[in-house]
Write a protein that holds these residues in place. Sequence first.
Motif, PDB file in Angstrom:
ATOM      1  N   THR A   1       0.811  -1.081   0.101  1.00 30.86           N
ATOM      2  CA  THR A   1      -0.151   0.061  -0.160  1.00 30.86           C
ATOM      3  C   THR A   1       0.825   1.235   0.282  1.00 30.86           C
TER       4      THR A   1
ATOM      5  N   ARG B   1     -12.080  -2.655  -7.088  1.00 37.56           N
ATOM      6  CA  ARG B   1     -11.586  -2.159  -5.644  1.00 37.56           C
ATOM      7  C   ARG B   1     -13.217  -2.006  -4.958  1.00 37.56           C
TER       8      ARG B   1
ATOM      9  N   TRP C   1      -6.958   0.151  -6.664  1.00 40.98           N
ATOM     10  CA  TRP C   1      -6.201  -1.047  -6.642  1.00 40.98           C
ATOM     11  C   TRP C   1      -5.549  -1.323  -7.916  1.00 40.98           C
TER      12      TRP C   1
ATOM     13  N   TYR D   1      -3.442  -3.760 -10.577  1.00 43.76           N
ATOM     14  CA  TYR D   1      -3.262  -5.054 -10.993  1.00 43.76           C
ATOM     15  C   TYR D   1      -2.140  -5.451 -11.895  1.00 43.76           C
TER      16      TYR D   1
ATOM     17  N   ALA E   1      -4.390  -8.103  -7.879  1.00 42.93           N
ATOM     18  CA  ALA E   1      -4.076  -6.825  -7.322  1.00 42.93           C
ATOM     19  C   ALA E   1      -2.633  -6.990  -6.290  1.00 42.93           C
TER      20      ALA E   1
ATOM     21  N   HIS F   1      -1.986  -1.282  -3.488  1.00 43.72           N
ATOM     22  CA  HIS F   1      -3.422  -0.611  -3.074  1.00 43.72           C
ATOM     23  C   HIS F   1      -2.757   1.089  -3.081  1.00 43.72           C
TER      24      HIS F   1
END
Length: 125
Positions: free
Chosen positions: A9, A33, A42, A44, A50, A53
């Motif tokens: 993230t 998402r 998100w 990918y 995924a 984030h």
Amino acid sequence: MIVGMNHFTVIAENEQQTLDFYVGLLGLTVGPRPDLGFAGAWLYAGGEQAVLHLYFDRPVPQQRAGVIDHLAFSAEGLKAVKARFDASGTKYDLRQQRGAGTWQLFTFDPNGAKVELDFAPSETL
């Protein structure tokens, strides 16, 4: 027990610059998402997994990297990726590992996160 890495993230200081970097330059794609109650995306890899984030709703911490040093992705197409980086003017450090021969391209995203792209030793420039 852990069976794999799910995702990283990143807190994005600038939504568009961050998407331009990860989608436009690195080739990840924006995908489904769930409504988590805050702004984000998100991203990918290969359309199926995924891997990243993005948060668009919180301030970037003072200590940008924290305890995580960098995000590393497996990549293909070293020559084309290098050309995209050169054309965009994005700074990077490209090196080949001693022994294993893996090509490693290091750069920083617009938020200060260090990103590593790993390419097979068989790839050529």
